[in-house]
Design a protein around this motif. Structure first.
Motif, PDB file in Angstrom:
ATOM      1  N   SER A  63       0.820  -1.208   0.000  1.00  0.00           N
ATOM      2  CA  SER A  63       0.000   0.000   0.000  1.00  0.00           C
ATOM      3  C   SER A  63       0.855   1.260   0.000  1.00  0.00           C
ATOM      4  CB  SER A  63      -0.921  -0.005   1.211  1.00  0.00           C
ATOM      5  OG  SER A  63      -0.137   0.030   2.384  1.00  0.00           O
ATOM      6  N   ALA A 111      -0.495  -6.049  10.530  1.00  0.00           N
ATOM      7  CA  ALA A 111      -1.481  -5.125   9.931  1.00  0.00           C
ATOM      8  C   ALA A 111      -1.840  -5.562   8.509  1.00  0.00           C
ATOM      9  CB  ALA A 111      -0.980  -3.680   9.957  1.00  0.00           C
ATOM     10  N   ASN A 170       1.081  -4.386   6.228  1.00  0.00           N
ATOM     11  CA  ASN A 170       1.429  -2.961   6.284  1.00  0.00           C
ATOM     12  C   ASN A 170       2.476  -2.811   7.374  1.00  0.00           C
ATOM     13  OD1 ASN A 170      -0.436  -1.293   4.464  1.00  0.00           O
ATOM     14  ND2 ASN A 170      -1.882  -2.639   5.490  1.00  0.00           N
ATOM     15  N   ASN A 194      -4.022  -6.785   5.507  1.00  0.00           N
ATOM     16  CA  ASN A 194      -5.390  -6.580   5.073  1.00  0.00           C
ATOM     17  C   ASN A 194      -5.496  -6.851   3.582  1.00  0.00           C
ATOM     18  OD1 ASN A 194      -8.144  -5.591   5.362  1.00  0.00           O
ATOM     19  ND2 ASN A 194      -7.445  -3.881   4.107  1.00  0.00           N
ATOM     20  N   GLU A 210      -8.639  -6.631   0.602  1.00  0.00           N
ATOM     21  CA  GLU A 210     -10.043  -6.397   0.281  1.00  0.00           C
ATOM     22  C   GLU A 210     -10.736  -7.765   0.307  1.00  0.00           C
ATOM     23  OE1 GLU A 210     -11.901  -3.626  -0.356  1.00  0.00           O
ATOM     24  OE2 GLU A 210     -13.550  -5.056  -0.583  1.00  0.00           O
TER      25      GLU A 210
END
Lengths: 545, 249
Positions: free
Chosen positions: A45, A455, A540, A457, A459
């Motif tokens: 990200s 962290a 992340n 993640n 979608e």
């Protein structure tokens, strides 16, 4: 899905991956040729989000790339001040004497303990100042090949539902077309794999062999912090045939980087790299460093351990492989950042030459690598990792000592890797189960609370990015013969066996995936294909990782 | 009609916030930051109003450090036309933010200001309301549906036990709730185009607004850890524990 309508954009050079190799290449390109347009994409990200390393780095390549790195504020803040190499037994440890003589490649004076994620974030700022266009959050999901030349990559579609159909906020991917494309995906890159297969780049070289590194960052009480301390271990809890060991570095503001690497050529199907990593923290040589502290981050990543013998052909029509995509890690040194950066810089030089002469393949890259210190280093180190594979941990260590003191890496022979890591597992009924203590919640933890700290993640509503090429193989091979090794080697709890007693089947919790790529490497029949999920997904990792 | 959308750069919603060792606040150094999710919904709604022809321009504004530029670029990649960064190293409180926004409203003359209902870092839920008060405009807070019709804006508000319909004369303030829309992705081509959209930077001091803090943070602490449960052998033991240990019966 129907042919997506996608936009495309032209660049001189497209770089896939924002790690040290990709960023060093981007910087060098713009230094040498400011009019060359350079576009870099990164699946994390943000830059640094997927970067995981120990990391003690040697600043050699950085100093060649940006001689004024200190003035520019590079985050290399903790010089190594003390170091120990320990051989562990179950309850004790023996310090390897005269480390700089016996293991000169381990000498870390002049090196720095860093967060490699922070270093990459800083490199990205330098690259952007030079005019490199950097787009994090976009995964390269497709290699564009036209008339047998790589002409760029396409990013993945966004907003595709679990069923593979476009959802309400669907956005088609984009073609990033480049005269030259550099693959800097790190170890076991998913596009690199396709390029290697298409151009048969591994022909005539040893199979690549890998390791899995699992890492935690701890914040410890200031009175226990000894910035600059580096400690490595080998021996317990791994048996003599299994390569690996732990690291522990004190750095930054009361931070400790702790981690464990296991060679993925391990044989015991019951072995769990995650639980080995957890239990080493309970050993007296490690425990006191972490007690009273709190764990603040967690992650894992595979690394290439094959070295020189396993380096594939580096170039192909339209581009090159750089960094750990090619496998430039120096294993005995346990360092790959400086070699990755150097390979990126050399590739940049070759690409600039190729642009000038309009050559299809930046072929001078190979020559440049062979003439550089990078090759010298890997050549000197080439026999050490295979010696461990052949002679075991003690024999390997003795060989390494002799190699260093007597042969100085100039042995007239080269030891080879004979097997791919997926071929080394032994059937479950021939292996003994190690005993792993239950997590205590203070020093040791379970997988799920660990993954939480990465962290990670994804979608939720998207196709599963871990694909079984032949789903029926799981039952007959993975379950019946090896008793689901993926449930143990996956450091993120992605693979779970459901209905074990009645009708065992594999459940894939793809949203937990920390993108370490171990399953793509170690699955006994290489039945698991790691593909890129929607861009921006995955861990992340914060600063400090 | 012009729409102004204020956006805030906050710790990303995927990150587990970590309290600084000295308890003075939440660690933000090196932590991934992104646009407040409610502000993304506000940007999306404003862009949709423009796409429907109800608005002609969407201007996004952020008040914060230089890196808040990234947040503004994201908003422009989603479709906003231009951006204003009010540059300050402080983290202003809602009242100061509302005052700054008031001066920008006076300068830009939007007919609608669409904000997120709250920021996920401090959960204040105050800026939209304060701005409405300072400007003397009508407000439709916690919006789950917005329609601009004949110079008025009709807003469905999420309230306890249902929705409430309000009709506001323009100019007006709207704060976006979670169900208003699902924001679009900032696509790569649009991110590339957003790099070329105008972004104006104004030092906060130049606006002459009193931004002095009125609040003091006494301490910040992580929630107490939940203790592991135990298994009881019988109903009698459970009753005994509830009575003598937990002292709830």
């Amino acid at each position: 899905m129907s042919e997506p309508v996608r936009e495309s954009m032209e660049f001189d050079v497209v770089i896939v991956g924002g790690g040290p190799a990709g960023l060093a290449a981007a910087i060098r390109l713009r230094q040498l040729s400011p009019q060359t347009s350079v576009c870099l994409i990164e699946k994390g990200s943000e830059i640094g989000a997927h970067i995981l390393s120990g990391a003690v780095i040697e600043p050699r390549a950085l100093a060649e790339l940006l001689p004024d790195w200190r003035e520019r504020g590079a985050p290399l803040n903790t010089p190594v001040t003390a170091e120990d190499m320990l051989y562990l037994t179950e309850t004790g440890s023996i310090r390897v004497p005269m480390l700089d003589k016996v293991m000169p490649h381990m000498a870390n004076h002049g090196n720095y303990i860093v967060s490699l994620g922070e270093v990459c974030r800083w490199l990205a700022v330098q690259a952007e100042e030079l005019g490199v266009e950097i787009y994090p959050g976009f995964a390269g999901s497709e290699v564009l090949i036209e008339r047998n030349r790589v002409v760029g990559v396409a990013t993945g579609d966004m907003g595709v539902g679990r069923d593979g159909k476009p959802g309400p906020n669907y956005q088609p991917g984009m073609e990033l077309r480049g005269r030259y494309t550099l693959f800097a995906e790190g170890c076991r890159g998913s596009l690199t794999k396709q390029v290697m297969a298409h151009y048969d780049l591994r022909k005539g070289v040893d199979p690549q062999t890998y390791g899995l590194g699992i890492k935690e960052v701890w914040e410890i009480p200031a009175e226990n912090h000894r910035p600059g301390l580096v400690q490595h271990s080998f021996g317990w809890p791994l048996d003599d045939k299994t390569y690996g060991g732990a690291w522990l570095y004190h750095f930054g503001e009361n931070l400790v980087s702790y981690g464990f690497v296991v060679g993925l050529d391990y044989a015991n199907t019951w072995l769990s790299p995650f639980e080995e990593m957890q239990r080493v923290k309970l050993h007296p040589a490690f425990r006191h460093h972490l007690e009273g502290g709190r764990r603040i981050s967690y992650g894992a990543r595979a690394l290439s351990e094959g070295g020189l013998q396993s380096v594939p052909r580096l170039t192909f029509p339209g581009g090159a492989l750089i960094g750990d995509s090619a496998g430039f890690l120096n294993v005995p040194k346990i360092k790959g950042t400086h070699t990755s950066m150097k390979s990126g810089m050399l590739a940049a030089e070759a690409v600039v030459e190729a642009i000038k002469t309009d050559r299809v393949e930046p072929g001078s890259f190979t020559q440049k690598v062979r003439q550089s210190w990078l090759w010298q280093e890997l050549r000197t180190a080439r026999n050490i990792r295979p010696a461990f594979a052949r002679f075991g941990a003690m024999g390997g260590a003795v060989y390494a000592g002799l190699d260093a003191m007597l042969l100085r890496g100039r042995a007239p022979w080269t030891l080879h890797f004979k097997h791919q890591d997926n071929e080394t597992l032994r059937p479950a009924d021939l292996c003994t189960k190690p005993f792993y203590p239950k997590p205590d919640g203070k020093l040791t933890f379970d997988r799920l609370s660990s993954v939480f700290l990465s962290a990670t993640n994804h979608e939720e509503d998207q196709p599963v990015h871990l694909r079984l090429k032949n789903p029926s193989l799981w039952k007959t091979v993975n379950w019946d013969v090896f008793h689901a090794p993926e449930a143990r080697y996956c450091p993120a709890g992605v693979y779970e066996v459901a209905d074990e007693q009645t009708a065992p089947h594999l459940q894939i919790n793809a949203q937990n995936c920390v993108h370490c790529k171990t399953c793509d490497i170690k699955d006994p029949t290489q039945n698991i294909d790691w593909t890129t999920p929607e861009g921006g997904g995955g861990p992340n990792y914060p600063a400090g990782m | 009609m012009k729409i102004l959308v204020p956006v805030k750069r906050v710790v990303d919603y995927n990150i587990k916030p970590r309290v600084k060792a000295d308890g003075s606040g939440v660690e933000t150094a090196g932590v991934k930051m992104s646009m407040n999710p409610f502000d993304e919904i506000a940007v999306e709604e404003a862009v949709r109003l423009r796409e429907k022809g109800a608005a002609s321009e969407v201007v996004v504004v952020s008040i914060g450090v230089q890196q808040a530029q990234d947040t503004l670029r994201t908003a422009m990649a989603m479709g906003a036309d231009r951006a204003i960064l009010v540059l300050t190293d402080e983290s202003p409180e809602p009242l100061a933010v509302a005052k700054v926004l008031k001066t920008l409203v006076e300068k830009e003359g939007p007919s609608l200001v669409v904000l997120g209902k709250q920021a996920i870092d401090d959960d204040m839920n105050a800026t939209g309301q304060m701005l409405a008060g300072l400007l003397g405009w009508g407000q439709g807070t916690f919006a789950s549906k917005v329609d601009v019709v004949d110079g008025r804006v009709n807003v469905s508000r999420e309230i306890d036990g249902g929705t409430e319909q309000v009709s506001l004369a323009l100019p007006a303030i709207i704060t976006a709730d979670l169900r208003l829309n699902e924001p679009r992705y900032a696509s790569l081509p649009n991110i590339m185009k957003a790099k070329k959209k105008p972004l104006e930077t104004i030092p906060a001091a130049d606006l002459g607004v009193d931004m002095a803090p009125r609040l003091t943070i006494v301490s910040v602490a992580e929630p107490a850890e939940r203790k592991a449960g135990i298994k009881v052998g019988s109903a009698a033991e459970l009753v005994e524990k509830l009575r003598n240990e937990a002292k709830v019966i």
